[in-house]
Motif scaffolding. Structure first.
Motif, short mmCIF file in Angstrom:
data_model
loop_
_atom_site.label_atom_id
_atom_site.label_comp_id
_atom_site.label_asym_id
_atom_site.label_seq_id
_atom_site.Cartn_x
_atom_site.Cartn_y
_atom_site.Cartn_z
N ILE A 814 26.85 47.41 -33.28
CA ILE A 814 27.22 46.47 -34.35
C ILE A 814 27.46 45.01 -33.94
O ILE A 814 27.98 44.73 -32.87
CB ILE A 814 28.47 47.00 -35.06
N SER A 815 27.05 44.08 -34.80
CA SER A 815 27.49 42.69 -34.70
C SER A 815 27.81 42.24 -36.11
O SER A 815 27.24 42.75 -37.08
CB SER A 815 26.39 41.81 -34.11
N ALA A 816 28.74 41.29 -36.22
CA ALA A 816 29.12 40.81 -37.54
C ALA A 816 27.89 40.19 -38.22
O ALA A 816 27.67 40.35 -39.42
CB ALA A 816 30.24 39.78 -37.42
N LEU A 823 24.33 43.84 -45.43
CA LEU A 823 25.07 44.04 -46.68
C LEU A 823 25.01 42.81 -47.57
O LEU A 823 25.57 42.82 -48.67
CB LEU A 823 26.53 44.38 -46.36
N ALA A 824 24.35 41.74 -47.08
CA ALA A 824 24.31 40.49 -47.83
C ALA A 824 25.71 40.04 -48.21
O ALA A 824 26.03 39.77 -49.37
CB ALA A 824 23.42 40.64 -49.08
N ILE A 825 26.58 39.98 -47.21
CA ILE A 825 27.95 39.49 -47.42
C ILE A 825 28.21 38.42 -46.37
O ILE A 825 27.46 38.33 -45.39
CB ILE A 825 28.99 40.62 -47.27
N PRO A 826 29.24 37.60 -46.55
CA PRO A 826 29.53 36.56 -45.56
C PRO A 826 29.89 37.18 -44.20
O PRO A 826 30.43 38.29 -44.15
CB PRO A 826 30.74 35.83 -46.13
N ARG A 827 29.60 36.43 -43.17
CA ARG A 827 29.84 36.97 -41.84
C ARG A 827 31.32 37.27 -41.59
O ARG A 827 31.66 38.22 -40.90
CB ARG A 827 29.33 35.98 -40.79
N GLU A 828 32.18 36.45 -42.18
CA GLU A 828 33.62 36.67 -41.98
C GLU A 828 34.03 38.04 -42.52
O GLU A 828 34.83 38.76 -41.93
CB GLU A 828 34.45 35.58 -42.66
N GLU A 829 33.45 38.33 -43.71
CA GLU A 829 33.80 39.59 -44.33
C GLU A 829 33.30 40.77 -43.47
O GLU A 829 34.02 41.75 -43.26
CB GLU A 829 33.16 39.66 -45.72
N ALA A 830 32.09 40.62 -42.97
CA ALA A 830 31.54 41.67 -42.10
C ALA A 830 32.42 41.84 -40.87
O ALA A 830 32.72 42.96 -40.45
CB ALA A 830 30.11 41.32 -41.71
N ALA A 832 35.53 41.27 -40.63
CA ALA A 832 36.78 41.93 -41.02
C ALA A 832 36.58 43.44 -41.14
O ALA A 832 37.43 44.23 -40.74
CB ALA A 832 37.29 41.35 -42.34
N TYR A 833 35.42 43.83 -41.67
CA TYR A 833 35.12 45.27 -41.77
C TYR A 833 35.11 45.92 -40.39
O TYR A 833 35.65 47.00 -40.17
CB TYR A 833 33.74 45.49 -42.41
N ILE A 834 34.43 45.22 -39.47
CA ILE A 834 34.30 45.78 -38.13
C ILE A 834 35.68 45.93 -37.48
O ILE A 834 36.00 46.95 -36.86
CB ILE A 834 33.38 44.88 -37.27
N LYS A 835 36.48 44.89 -37.70
CA LYS A 835 37.83 44.92 -37.12
C LYS A 835 38.59 46.13 -37.66
O LYS A 835 39.22 46.89 -36.92
CB LYS A 835 38.55 43.62 -37.48
N ARG A 836 38.49 46.30 -38.97
CA ARG A 836 39.17 47.42 -39.61
C ARG A 836 38.67 48.77 -39.07
O ARG A 836 39.44 49.68 -38.80
CB ARG A 836 38.92 47.36 -41.13
N TYR A 837 37.38 48.84 -38.88
CA TYR A 837 36.77 50.08 -38.37
C TYR A 837 37.33 50.40 -36.99
O TYR A 837 37.74 51.53 -36.71
CB TYR A 837 35.25 49.92 -38.30
N PHE A 838 37.37 49.38 -36.14
CA PHE A 838 37.89 49.60 -34.79
C PHE A 838 39.36 50.01 -34.81
O PHE A 838 39.82 50.78 -33.97
CB PHE A 838 37.70 48.35 -33.93
N GLU A 839 40.11 49.47 -35.77
CA GLU A 839 41.52 49.85 -35.87
C GLU A 839 41.66 51.31 -36.29
O GLU A 839 42.51 52.04 -35.79
CB GLU A 839 42.24 48.95 -36.89
N ARG A 840 40.80 51.70 -37.22
CA ARG A 840 40.89 53.07 -37.74
C ARG A 840 40.36 54.10 -36.74
O ARG A 840 40.81 55.23 -36.71
CB ARG A 840 40.10 53.18 -39.06
N PHE A 841 39.35 53.66 -35.98
CA PHE A 841 38.74 54.58 -35.00
C PHE A 841 38.74 53.92 -33.62
O PHE A 841 37.69 53.48 -33.14
CB PHE A 841 37.30 54.93 -35.40
N PRO A 842 39.91 53.83 -33.02
CA PRO A 842 39.98 53.05 -31.76
C PRO A 842 39.09 53.61 -30.66
O PRO A 842 38.66 52.86 -29.78
CB PRO A 842 41.46 53.13 -31.38
#
Length: 979
Positions: A814-816, A823-830, A832-842
DNA sequence: GTGGTCTCCTA
DNA sequence: GTAGGAGACCACA
């Protein structure tokens, strides 16, 4: 230290490997701990300490030290990152002995020396220099040629296994140069085990001769243009810099900062009997314990066995990504023939090295090639192959497609330069419009095959080929199933997937330093190109025999590297069996309905024509719609639409993504272009092209699978590519209805569900993912629920879609940027998703970081089954190249493990079906996570459970995955409905 | 004819 | 964001 003193420097790390391979295996009785190298070490040290005078050294040491490598990373990696990048894991039963030998050294009360960033050899060089400067002498206990540069009037080497001393005359005798020239010699020859590049095509003999003539490396390199031999001159010029780097790699450092001074190496006359005995007792070396007891006057019975800690890790042993691939499962294929044994090849590494060194030294002699034109001579060669047990074979044909090719002849080789060509179907030149007549004096095809068949199927003769699947399939068409066999291309693929090419020419250049005659030179090119049966016999013999000769030589050089790098089981269990498995699949082919495709083609043509008119209307003129350049000029130039992305050559991009955005903004033309492209793509790539691949005799389509063209271990399919038949759109999917089963039969499609995510859950060890798979949950919904706190029940489609994209993103490293794009979303949002994913699945983050670190250190990553994928550019200084390689390195163990699993399933499938009375069920195609079969209608219901069982159990018993594998299977009349 | 670029099909 | 192959166009020989 003073004049008359004598320092012994034991190369501990070198000794360990040598002893391990030279000595019979020995295990501690009480618990089976492997200790053969430890015992060898203790015996040797004891002997040297007690009576070195009685050995070939003939002097008693006054000073003594044992030197070890500290880690695999040294200053040499700074000079040349590839240095020792090939290193294989040490054997499993050697690993605990590294620590034990250090313990033994301490038990002897001897200095145990190692320094971070330096190899044992550098420390040895440094201490040897110090000893000589102090007026003393030094003996290096080792037979490693890397240390021979140190030999001189006051420094010698001692080989404890052979009880032989190595002084200046011995070095000269063995290498043809004085010890001080060893550095230049090694710089030229390189070292395939340590991955020192050297100059291709130069072995020890040539190097010695060149150094004799030019004096030293610098002179040689500056005067390289004077050399007569073309290839040698070019190589010396081209690889001059590599040679200079090599010299720095092999030159030992004599000024390593040492913490322990010479005087601290002085031997204490009073051996610490009890301490040593305690250790020896712990090791359960009873004979040596008794001897030491007698010599030191200590009663072993009065000493308690020491507590010795056994470390599970080897020195210089990187992070464990996977369990070692050695071990438990089925035995290797039958008929294995060991490569030539060499007297002083103690380890697989050294054997491999020796053979690699020897390869370029044996010049090619085309004049010795034989053209076989009668059965008697052919029989003689067959006998010869039976005697050697080895036969390199290559077929010459009229086509690159083994399903269409006609056999023109075949070549054989049983030893270097001992090669022959057997013409079978050569024709006279073009003077006759009918193609000319058969050349006189050729063995009849059927007679030759009758002689050859028993040999090619003889279990005691190993057949060697380069890209053997081609020859296997060709001969299979003539009723011959070659076995046993080896394939040099596949060996190279196992050794160097990702870093090197595996074609014959590349391999020959790289390993033998020779350029074989090119096919083009023999058959011509362009207009004057002819098929091989038109080539005159003399040229044909030289070309074909050389190919067999080269193949045999390659095998001799390459095969030992498998064992040396611990990759023999990958080759034997994941690679070699694919030749016949995939060969059969290609031979079977699949039925494609010409009528269906032709009808679709007609429809597409009409649709496209209508679209073209509309497009010209909208664009205000005719142009080549298929030209991105012209289209870009119209859209963004003439019509002035807002351009989006640029391609790398600076053009406006007209990709579907860009056009879709314009269409969404209300522009009509881009929409039409997108639709037109879809139709023309389906028409040209599929409905028009596929019928052309229907075989004139079998009436089926026979794709060709490449076994060695991906870095990760996947197969690839070409001519035609049947791994990219459309499925996503309704229109495209229709093409699959043309893939059918013949009357009375059905197609079965069986595919792994989410195999890559399951592999990820296993290798990264993610509890939530593993649990979800164990419970059979919807994995994307589960991910979404975990990330966004939305209950799975009644989850909006969009939420699940995003989680799904993230799951795929993870697999792709993955990269933002990439996720935002997807997903056609802003890079910042992407981000944030990745960050959340890493937090949930360290565990995911950990997996990624340790995979990258491993790859940076070793240059490759491994699948669960030990397959290696190389990414040398992960150390690039270019950040985008580096990042790309990091993502690939993260993906490779996942994609590659999944590829290994389906390979294992494929290898077992035919036998499993046959064992269940389903011999008429045929595996036809593989599409990465899917297998397509053809079965008699009445067998379908029995076949599906067998197929499913084999696929779901494919990892076992080599590995036990911590997630279940799930396979969906269906049968139908065509591929669209079965999928 | 050959090779590079662009686009698009799959897992 | 990973791994592939192929067709069309186009500039080069």
């Amino acid at each position: 230290m003073k004049k008359g003193d004598h320092l012994f420097l034991v190369d501990g790390s070198g000794y360990i490997f040598r002893a391990y391979h030279a000595l019979p295996p020995l295990n501690r009785k009480s618990d089976g701990l492997p200790v053969s190298a430890v015992l060898g070490f203790c015996n040797m040290v004891w002997k040297l300490l007690r009576d070195a005078r009685d050995t070939a050294v003939g002097v008693t040491p006054t000073h003594f030290a044992v030197i070890f490598d500290y880690s695999s990373k040294t200053f040499r990696n700074e000079i040349y990152p590839e240095y020792k990048a090939n290193r294989s894991e040490p054997p499993e039963d050697l690993v605990p002995q590294f620590g034990l030998i250090r313990e033994a050294t301490r038990a002897f009360d001897l200095p145990c020396i190692e320094t971070e960033g330096f190899e044992a050899d550098d420390l040895i060089a440094t201490y040897a220099r110090l000893a000589v400067e102090a007026g003393g002498d030094a003996t290096i206990v080792s037979s490693d040629k890397d240390l021979m540069q140190l030999v001189g009037p006051c420094v010698s080497m001692y080989d404890p296994m052979k009880d032989r001393e190595i002084r200046v005359p011995e070095v000269v005798e063995k290498w043809g140069v004085m010890p001080e020239k060893m550095i230049d010699l090694q710089a030229l020859t390189g070292d395939s085990i340590d991955n020192v590049p050297g100059v291709p095509g130069i072995g020890p003999k040539t190097a010695a001769q060149l150094l004799e003539e030019y004096g030293d490396l610098d002179t040689l390199l500056t005067r390289a243009h004077e050399i007569k031999q073309n290839k040698r001159r070019e190589n010396l010029i081209e690889f001059a810099e590599k040679a200079r780097i090599s010299r720095e790699l092999v030159r030992l450092k004599t000024d390593v900062p040492v913490e322990i001074g010479l005087d601290a190496l002085a031997l204490d006359s009073a051996a610490n009997g009890p301490k040593l005995i305690g250790f020896l007792k712990a090791m359960e070396f009873s004979t040596l314990t008794r001897r030491v007891g007698e010599a030191t006057g200590v009663d072993p019975a009065s000493v308690e066995a020491a507590t010795v800690e056994v470390q599970a890790k080897a020195e210089a042993h990187g992070p464990d990504l996977t369990v070692p691939a050695t071990g438990i499962e089925e035995e290797g294929a039958e008929g294995e023939v060991a490569p030539d044994r060499m007297d002083d090849a103690d380890t697989p590494q050294k054997l491999a090295k020796k053979l690699a060194d020897a390869a370029p030294a044996d010049p090619f002699d085309h004049s010795r090639y034989v053209c076989i034109r009668d059965l008697e001579t052919l029989n003689h060669w067959v006998d010869e192959a039976r005697e050697t047990g080895l036969l390199a074979i290559d077929t010459e044909t009229t086509s690159l497609d083994p399903m269409q090719a006609e056999l023109c002849g075949f070549s054989l080789a049983t030893a270097p330069n001992r090669a022959a060509y057997v013409p079978l179907n050569h024709r006279n030149g073009k003077d006759d419009l009918l193609g000319g007549g058969l050349v006189d004096g050729q063995v009849k095809l059927e007679e030759a095959l009758a002689v050859l068949r028993p040999l090619l199927q003889d279990p005691s003769v190993l057949k060697i080929g380069q890209n053997l699947k081609y020859d296997w399939l060709l001969l299979y068409r003539h009723g011959i199933e070659i076995a046993p066999y080896d394939d040099t291309m596949l060996i190279s693929y196992v050794l160097e997937a990702g870093s090197q090419a595996h074609g014959m020419d590349a391999l020959t250049e790289r390993w033998i330093g020779h350029t074989p005659l090119s096919y083009k030179e023999v058959t011509g090119s362009g207009r004057s190109k002819v098929t091989f049966d038109m080539v005159d016999l003399e040229r044909a013999t030289t070309y074909a025999a050389e190919d067999a000769d080269v193949t045999l030589r390659l095998w001799k050089v390459l095969k030992p590297h498998l064992a040396a790098r611990g990759l023999a089981s990958v080759y034997e269990r994941l690679e070699r069996p694919m030749v016949s498995v995939v060969g059969r699949m290609e031979h079977r082919g699949i039925t494609v309905d010409r009528q269906i495709l032709s009808r679709m083609s007609g429809d597409f043509a009409q649709t496209a024509a209508a679209m073209e008119e509309e497009i010209y209307q909208l664009a205000g003129g005719r142009f080549t719609i298929g030209s991105p350049k012209q289209l870009g000029e119209i859209l963004f130039g003439r019509m002035g639409l807002p351009g989006g992305a640029k391609t790398k050559s600076g053009q406006w991009s007209t990709s579907a993504q860009v056009l879709e955005e314009l269409a969404a903004a209300g522009h009509e033309l881009p929409r039409k272009i997108v639709d037109w492209r879809q139709v023309t793509k389906l028409k040209s790539t599929y409905t028009d092209a596929l019928p052309g691949y229907i075989h004139p005799e079998t009436g089926r389509v026979h794709t060709s699978y490449s076994l060695a063209s991906t870095t990760t271990g996947r197969l690839s399919s070409s001519e035609p590519n049947l791994q990219n038949i459309p499925v996503r759109t309704v229109e495209g999917r229709k093409i699959r209805t043309a893939f059918i089963a013949p009357e009375g039969r059905k197609l079965i499609s069986a595919d792994y569900s989410q195999i890559e995510l399951r592999v990820l859950a296993h290798v990264a060890d993610i509890p939530q993912l593993k649990q979800a798979f164990a419970d059979g949950l919807d994995i994307h919904a589960m991910t979404a629920s975990e990330m966004f706190g939305v209950p799975v029940e009644g989850m909006p489609g969009e939420v699940r879609r995003r989680a799904k994209a993230i799951n795929f993103g993870i697999i792709y490293g993955i990269s933002a940027f990439g996720l935002a794009n997807q997903l056609a979303i802003p890079r910042e949002e992407a981000g944030a998703y990745i960050k959340r994913y890493f937090e949930r699945f360290p565990g995911i983050k950990d997996y990624m970081e340790r995979t990258k670190a491993f790859c940076r250190e070793y240059g490759y990553v491994e699948t669960v089954f030990g397959r290696r994928a190389h990414y040398p550019e992960i150390r690039s200084s270019n950040p985008s190249i580096r990042a790309f390689n990091e993502r690939a390195a993260i993906n490779a163990p996942i994609q590659g493990s999944a590829a290994d699993i389906i390979r294992r399933a494929m290898m077992r499938m035919d036998a499993a079906l046959a064992d269940n009375g389903l011999g008429d069920v045929q595996m036809l195609l593989q599409v990465h996570d899917e297998l397509i079969f053809e079965a008699p209608e009445e067998a379908v219901e029995r076949a599906i459970p067998v197929i499913r069982t084999v696929m779901e159990g494919a990892a076992w018993p080599a590995r036990t995955l911590s997630v279940p594998l799930k396979v969906d299977a269906r049968a139908a009349d065509n591929w669209e409905e079965a999928h």
